[in-house]
Design a protein around this motif. Structure first.
Motif, PDB file in Angstrom:
ATOM      1  N   TRP A  76       0.806  -1.205   0.000  1.00 52.13           N
ATOM      2  CA  TRP A  76       0.000   0.000   0.000  1.00 52.13           C
ATOM      3  C   TRP A  76       0.851   1.271   0.000  1.00 52.13           C
ATOM      4  N   PHE A  77       1.855   1.280  -0.888  1.00 51.48           N
ATOM      5  CA  PHE A  77       2.738   2.436  -1.091  1.00 51.48           C
ATOM      6  C   PHE A  77       3.580   2.731   0.154  1.00 51.48           C
ATOM      7  N   SER A  78       3.810   1.737   1.000  1.00 49.26           N
ATOM      8  CA  SER A  78       4.573   1.958   2.220  1.00 49.26           C
ATOM      9  C   SER A  78       5.179   0.636   2.677  1.00 49.26           C
ATOM     10  N   VAL A  79       5.662   0.623   3.906  1.00 45.92           N
ATOM     11  CA  VAL A  79       6.235  -0.590   4.479  1.00 45.92           C
ATOM     12  C   VAL A  79       5.135  -1.454   5.077  1.00 45.92           C
ATOM     13  N   PRO A  80       5.365  -2.762   5.246  1.00 38.81           N
ATOM     14  CA  PRO A  80       4.389  -3.606   5.940  1.00 38.81           C
ATOM     15  C   PRO A  80       4.157  -3.117   7.369  1.00 38.81           C
TER      16      PRO A  80
ATOM     17  N   MET B 239      19.112   2.820   4.223  1.00 40.80           N
ATOM     18  CA  MET B 239      18.499   2.772   2.897  1.00 40.80           C
ATOM     19  C   MET B 239      17.323   1.804   2.899  1.00 40.80           C
ATOM     20  N   LEU B 240      16.438   2.008   1.926  1.00 43.53           N
ATOM     21  CA  LEU B 240      15.332   1.110   1.662  1.00 43.53           C
ATOM     22  C   LEU B 240      15.700   0.171   0.533  1.00 43.53           C
ATOM     23  N   SER B 241      15.374  -1.100   0.695  1.00 39.72           N
ATOM     24  CA  SER B 241      15.529  -2.089  -0.373  1.00 39.72           C
ATOM     25  C   SER B 241      14.219  -2.863  -0.418  1.00 39.72           C
ATOM     26  N   PHE B 242      13.504  -2.762  -1.543  1.00 34.15           N
ATOM     27  CA  PHE B 242      12.160  -3.329  -1.526  1.00 34.15           C
ATOM     28  C   PHE B 242      11.737  -3.848  -2.897  1.00 34.15           C
TER      29      PHE B 242
ATOM     30  N   LEU C  90       8.101   7.674  -1.990  1.00 32.06           N
ATOM     31  CA  LEU C  90       9.223   7.439  -1.091  1.00 32.06           C
ATOM     32  C   LEU C  90       9.505   8.585  -0.133  1.00 32.06           C
ATOM     33  N   TRP C  91       8.990   9.772  -0.408  1.00 29.18           N
ATOM     34  CA  TRP C  91       9.300  10.946   0.412  1.00 29.18           C
ATOM     35  C   TRP C  91       8.976  10.751   1.906  1.00 29.18           C
ATOM     36  N   PRO C  92       7.785  10.255   2.269  1.00 32.06           N
ATOM     37  CA  PRO C  92       7.508  10.098   3.707  1.00 32.06           C
ATOM     38  C   PRO C  92       8.463   9.142   4.401  1.00 32.06           C
ATOM     39  N   LEU C  93       8.869   8.085   3.718  1.00 31.07           N
ATOM     40  CA  LEU C  93       9.765   7.100   4.339  1.00 31.07           C
ATOM     41  C   LEU C  93      11.198   7.621   4.422  1.00 31.07           C
ATOM     42  N   GLN C  94      11.682   8.170   3.321  1.00 28.19           N
ATOM     43  CA  GLN C  94      13.097   8.544   3.268  1.00 28.19           C
ATOM     44  C   GLN C  94      13.377   9.871   3.954  1.00 28.19           C
ATOM     45  N   ASN C  95      12.478  10.839   3.775  1.00 30.30           N
ATOM     46  CA  ASN C  95      12.673  12.120   4.442  1.00 30.30           C
ATOM     47  C   ASN C  95      12.022  12.127   5.821  1.00 30.30           C
ATOM     48  N   GLY C  96      10.765  11.686   5.888  1.00 28.90           N
ATOM     49  CA  GLY C  96       9.996  11.818   7.112  1.00 28.90           C
ATOM     50  C   GLY C  96      10.397  10.883   8.227  1.00 28.90           C
ATOM     51  N   ILE C  97      11.081   9.783   7.899  1.00 29.45           N
ATOM     52  CA  ILE C  97      11.534   8.853   8.934  1.00 29.45           C
ATOM     53  C   ILE C  97      13.057   8.804   8.982  1.00 29.45           C
ATOM     54  N   LEU C  98      13.685   8.364   7.901  1.00 28.86           N
ATOM     55  CA  LEU C  98      15.126   8.146   7.946  1.00 28.86           C
ATOM     56  C   LEU C  98      15.905   9.449   8.082  1.00 28.86           C
TER      57      LEU C  98
ATOM     58  N   ASN D 141      14.476  12.963  -7.372  1.00 28.66           N
ATOM     59  CA  ASN D 141      15.042  13.478  -6.121  1.00 28.66           C
ATOM     60  C   ASN D 141      15.139  12.415  -5.037  1.00 28.66           C
ATOM     61  N   GLN D 142      14.253  11.417  -5.086  1.00 26.63           N
ATOM     62  CA  GLN D 142      14.243  10.381  -4.053  1.00 26.63           C
ATOM     63  C   GLN D 142      14.792   9.043  -4.529  1.00 26.63           C
ATOM     64  N   THR D 143      15.274   8.994  -5.757  1.00 24.37           N
ATOM     65  CA  THR D 143      15.783   7.723  -6.269  1.00 24.37           C
ATOM     66  C   THR D 143      17.230   7.774  -6.726  1.00 24.37           C
ATOM     67  N   ARG D 144      17.843   8.932  -6.724  1.00 24.05           N
ATOM     68  CA  ARG D 144      19.267   9.006  -7.047  1.00 24.05           C
ATOM     69  C   ARG D 144      19.872  10.236  -6.381  1.00 24.05           C
TER      70      ARG D 144
END
Length: 286
Positions: A106-110, A144-147, A169-177, A268-271
């Protein structure tokens, strides 16, 4: 020289999954590079996903109105967090590199991995208003995320039916990591392995192995640093006026999240962006 440590936070129910193969490749390659590799296999651990009062040992500071963030911060400060949270926090403290390996749900992590983030990355331990983003607690660590996805790559293009993967990816990479200070490597995305032929799946794993060999030489993703913002409640944590003025002549927004009404910066969120390309690092202090 002390041995380096890598933590793989892993979320998949099946031992035969492609995610398991990707995890194993990372374990093997990092071990060959001299890392001590720790794996938190969340389903095998039966890790509790829900953030509840049970995460706190002893009395609450405010039993009349339970506020999870505040109570876990106090519990962390006083050594009163539940044993499973403490164990995972110790792993985070030891690790120079953390890889989150999971299928995109659902566009996020389990949920079980989101629960790990909710419960392990407590206030005080992982962040505070004084220690966040590029000034964050974990600014010396990399993550990093690997999915895997169930969708083909074109479905996550800006003109694809799912929309731009950079926004996903913005909420996961910016908002958490990044919020916790991590230097965030570009994600490793395995596009639709479940519906790919065996040769394609093998090529994906070979590419992952090759990337891991040079991973630490990669530049992390670019995010807008705290220095671009007025970090006060009076200033609303808004971008300094001088910075906004400097962005007027730019063709793209500063980041996926700080688009300023402009087109999003490509990938911006993939490289990682080359130095000087929308780097977001002007001197904004007068």
């Amino acid at each position: 020289m002390a041995q380096k440590t890598a933590l793989i936070v892993y979320a998949h129910q099946s031992v035969g999954a492609f995610n398991a193969a990707a995890r194993d490749v990372a374990m093997q390659e990092l071990a060959e590079q001299g890392y001590r590799v720790i794996v938190s296999d969340l389903y095998a651990m039966n890790f509790k996903a829900s953030a509840t009062q049970d995460d706190i040992i002893g009395d609450l500071k405010n039993p009349e109105l339970f506020q999870y963030g505040d109570e876990t911060m106090y519990a962390w400060m006083e050594g009163r967090l539940s044993d499973d949270i403490v164990a995972e926090q110790r792993k985070v403290e030891e690790a120079e590199l953390i890889i989150f390996q999971f299928p995109l749900y659902w566009f996020s992590v389990p949920a079980i991995m989101k629960g790990w983030m909710d419960r392990v990355l407590t206030q005080g331990f992982a962040f505070s208003l004084q220690k966040m983003y590029n000034n964050g607690v974990f600014k010396e660590k990399k993550a990093m995320l690997s999915f895997t996805t169930g969708a083909v790559k074109t479905m996550f293009r800006p003109d694809g039916i799912n929309g731009d993967i950079n926004i996903t990816l913005w909420p996961l990479q910016n908002g958490i990591l990044h919020f916790c200070g991590f230097q965030v490597f570009a994600p490793q995305i395995f596009w639709c392995p479940a519906h790919s032929p065996a040769a394609a799946r093998t090529a994906m794993l070979d590419g992952w192995r090759a990337r891991l060999k040079g991973l630490l030489a990669e530049q992390p993703l670019t995010f807008a640093p705290c220095e671009l913002f007025d970090l006060s409640f009076q200033g609303g944590f808004l971008m300094w006026p001088k910075v906004r003025e400097e962005q007027v002549s730019q063709p793209f927004g500063l980041t996926t999240g700080h688009h300023l009404g402009k087109p999003l910066p490509p990938d911006n969120q993939t490289r990682a962006q080359p130095a000087g390309e929308n780097s977001g690092k002007p001197d904004c202090r007068d």
